[in-house]
Design a protein around this motif. Structure first.
Motif, PDB file in Angstrom:
ATOM      1  N   LYS A 138       0.764  -1.389  -0.181  1.00  0.00           N
ATOM      2  CA  LYS A 138       0.073  -0.027  -0.729  1.00  0.00           C
ATOM      3  C   LYS A 138       1.316   1.238   0.072  1.00  0.00           C
ATOM      4  CE  LYS A 138      -4.736  -0.402  -0.686  1.00  0.00           C
ATOM      5  NZ  LYS A 138      -5.395  -0.166   0.668  1.00  0.00           N
ATOM      6  N   LYS A 141       2.047   2.386  -3.604  1.00  0.00           N
ATOM      7  CA  LYS A 141       1.097   1.982  -4.493  1.00  0.00           C
ATOM      8  C   LYS A 141       1.345   3.531  -3.941  1.00  0.00           C
ATOM      9  CE  LYS A 141      -3.801   1.493  -5.539  1.00  0.00           C
ATOM     10  NZ  LYS A 141      -5.331   0.514  -4.911  1.00  0.00           N
ATOM     11  N   THR A 331      -1.201   3.809   3.890  1.00  0.00           N
ATOM     12  CA  THR A 331      -1.687   3.388   3.017  1.00  0.00           C
ATOM     13  C   THR A 331      -2.825   3.737   2.821  1.00  0.00           C
ATOM     14  OG1 THR A 331      -3.406   2.396   5.610  1.00  0.00           O
ATOM     15  CG2 THR A 331      -0.844   1.003   5.278  1.00  0.00           C
ATOM     16  N   ASP A 333      -5.498   3.577   4.447  1.00  0.00           N
ATOM     17  CA  ASP A 333      -6.810   2.989   5.122  1.00  0.00           C
ATOM     18  C   ASP A 333      -7.245   3.465   6.485  1.00  0.00           C
ATOM     19  OD1 ASP A 333      -6.833   0.439   2.946  1.00  0.00           O
ATOM     20  OD2 ASP A 333      -4.793   0.089   4.081  1.00  0.00           O
TER      21      ASP A 333
END
Length: 570
Positions: A138, A141, A331, A333
């Protein structure tokens, strides 16, 4: 956790608290500084929360990076990968055998100290590797990772790059002579091994050469605004040492952080013949250990309504206050982020410093040989918990606390109350009515205790509990008429019941013994005390000694027997 214990999960509409204690390297026996610095402190807070009826999960464990398979031609000297590998070499066993050995030692020490983990795990699990890899991908990315050529110390004698803890030298910042390659024990600053002055291989003392390798860097600087925003609403409640270390890092400006190492023992990095730097994945261990506990781990770790309390030593602050939160933010998230970071300064040993590597100080397996009960050890360590500065372990201090505060103080008060009920009222609590303003005085102290404990001021909370005990002792010492005496007995026997609950986070065995003598169930910690949990007509048991006098000369005996030495680490 008991095999048949129900899984603890967050509940809607109530306060949910997640408690973690630092994950130590499992390459040695924990000493008393380790125990009070995180594990015991976290245990007290978790027990307090449970006593208040707060839905609480306490996660503990050990950091034991998983073994990465490498090419056969790299085996042998490449065993010198971490402090774990170094110790394994010394003990002539594999790192895995060493870690299995010390995992059992750690578990036994924590069990003896009555540490109430809901889950106690390790980082050598597939869950840990999977979650670490997920976070890595993550970050990659979202553009927060980059690869850079990096000069690193290389030992020609061993034919390998030197792990952070296998290179020592003078700290370039504070001039401490024995700084490690990743962090200085003198000033606690993070370092790069290449910047040490006069670097030397810890194994043979030779000066390493510099070889270039390629490492992955985490671009912390790109996340500084988000980290500062996250910390704005929580950091003000933290201890001074946590706020100071965090503020220093942020003021200097966050810099890219190396998260890979050319060693053997660790979590493998996807796409590289490397492992993760242990402090990149260490905090992820809290998550992975929870994932081993329940497949519904995301209810704890992806829940902004959960309050995360983390207990660590002051030398690990920035990994918890900056690096791990930045990792979570990067991340993209949803994560449960740190709410309260409870940090301790150092507990020193009779003027010196506890050191696992040097074998200086009292270790967790040694205290069991003193015949001093776990509760007394817990009480003493918590009474000198280094909350606002370094404190010192002293054998005389342990004896003074036992004899004066426990044997004569708490133990004497409880015994006097129960003996009065047994001797003067045939073990039955008498009819009583007057409270002499004592209930208000007690509630004022109870409110202070709750405020201190909510703020994780554990030493202050313990002192307040002792003050409540002394108030009861003072009330009992008055020259009273028969009817007044019945009221005082009724008040103080109820106070003993409350005192058991106040002491339960600190001294669970003692609290259980008090309730057994009262023949009463534990009292949930109230917001307001009404002195009515033990009713008139209630029958108590005979009083029994909860503490025993320690002769002062034992201090010198213990100092000679358990004062330190390398054999204590074995």
């Amino acid at each position: 956790m008991a095999p048949d214990a129900p899984i603890i999960l967050p509940q809607s509409g109530v306060r949910n608290v997640l408690v973690t204690s630092a994950l130590p390297y499992v390459n040695n026996v924990p000493h008393l500084g380790n125990i009070i610095g995180s594990v015991l402190s976290a245990d007290v807070f978790a027990r307090y929360c449970r006593g208040r009826g707060i839905n609480t999960l306490y996660v503990g464990g050990e950091q034991r990076p998983s073994f990465r398979q490498v090419r056969a031609d790299l085996s042998g000297t490449d065993e010198y990968g971490t402090s774990t590998e170094t110790r394994a070499q010394k003990e002539k066993c594999s790192p895995r055998e060493l870690c299995d050995k010390f995992h059992a030692v750690h578990a036994q020490v924590y069990k003896w100290f009555n540490i109430s983990f809901d889950v106690f795990g390790r980082t050598t699990t597939q869950q840990h590797t999977d979650i670490t890899h997920h976070i890595f991908h993550k970050l990659e990315k979202h553009g927060f990772l980059e690869e850079r050529p990096t000069p690193q110390p290389y030992c020609n004698t061993h034919g390998s790059f030197l792990a952070d803890r296998l290179i020592e030298g003078q700290c370039p910042l504070c001039k401490f002579p024995d700084a490690r390659g990743d962090q200085c024990d003198g000033c606690s600053q993070l370092l790069e091994p290449i910047n040490l002055v006069g670097p030397r291989c810890k194994l043979d003392g030779t000066m390493p050469v510099t070889h270039e390798t390629r490492h992955v860097f985490f671009k912390l600087d790109k996340l500084q605004p988000q980290v500062e925003s996250m910390l704005h609403n929580v950091e003000k409640r933290w201890p001074t040492n946590a706020r100071s270390a965090t503020a220093t890092w942020l003021k200097q400006g966050l810099k890219p952080f190396t998260i890979t190492r050319d060693i053997r023992w660790g979590v493998p990095v996807p796409g590289y013949d490397k492992v993760f730097y242990s402090w990149f994945d260490a905090c992820i261990g809290y998550v992975s250990i929870t994932a081993c506990y329940t497949d519904q781990w995301e209810r704890w770790w992806r829940n902004p309504d959960v309050q995360l309390y983390q207990f660590i030593g002051k030398d690990n602050v920035v990994f918890h206050s900056v690096v791990f939160p930045a990792t979570q933010i990067g991340t993209g998230d949803v994560w449960t982020k740190v709410h309260h970071l409870s940090t301790t300064d150092f507990l020193t040993y009779e003027g010196g410093k506890f050191s696992k590597s040097r074998g200086v100080g009292v270790f967790g397996d040694s205290v069991q040989q003193t015949d001093v009960p776990p509760d007394v050890w817990r009480f003493y360590l918590l009474s000198c918990r280094p909350e606002t500065g370094d404190t010192e372990f002293r054998w005389e201090g342990l004896i003074e606390v036992n004899n004066n505060l426990l044997f004569n103080g708490v133990g004497g008060f409880v015994s006097r109350v129960l003996r009065l009920v047994v001797d003067e009222y045939s073990s039955v609590v008498p009819r009583w009515s007057e409270d002499y303003g004592f209930v208000k005085v007690t509630n004022d102290l109870l409110n202070r205790y709750i405020k201190e404990m909510d703020g994780v001021e554990l030493r202050a909370g313990l002192l307040t509990a002792l003050e409540i005990s002394r108030c009861g002792d003072t009330l009992l010492s008055g020259d009273l008429h028969t009817q007044e005496r019945a009221s005082v007995v009724g008040l103080t026997v109820n106070l003993v019941h409350l005192l058991a609950s106040l002491l339960a986070p600190y001294m669970p065995d003692t609290a259980a013994a008090i309730n057994t003598q009262l023949q009463a169930a534990p009292l949930p910690l109230p917001k307001c005390w009404c002195a009515d949990s033990i009713k008139m007509g209630h029958r108590v048991a005979a009083s029994e000694n909860m503490f025993f006098w320690i002769d002062p000369p034992r201090a010198e005996e213990w100092r000679k027997e358990f004062g330190g030495g390398e054999d204590m680490c074995r």
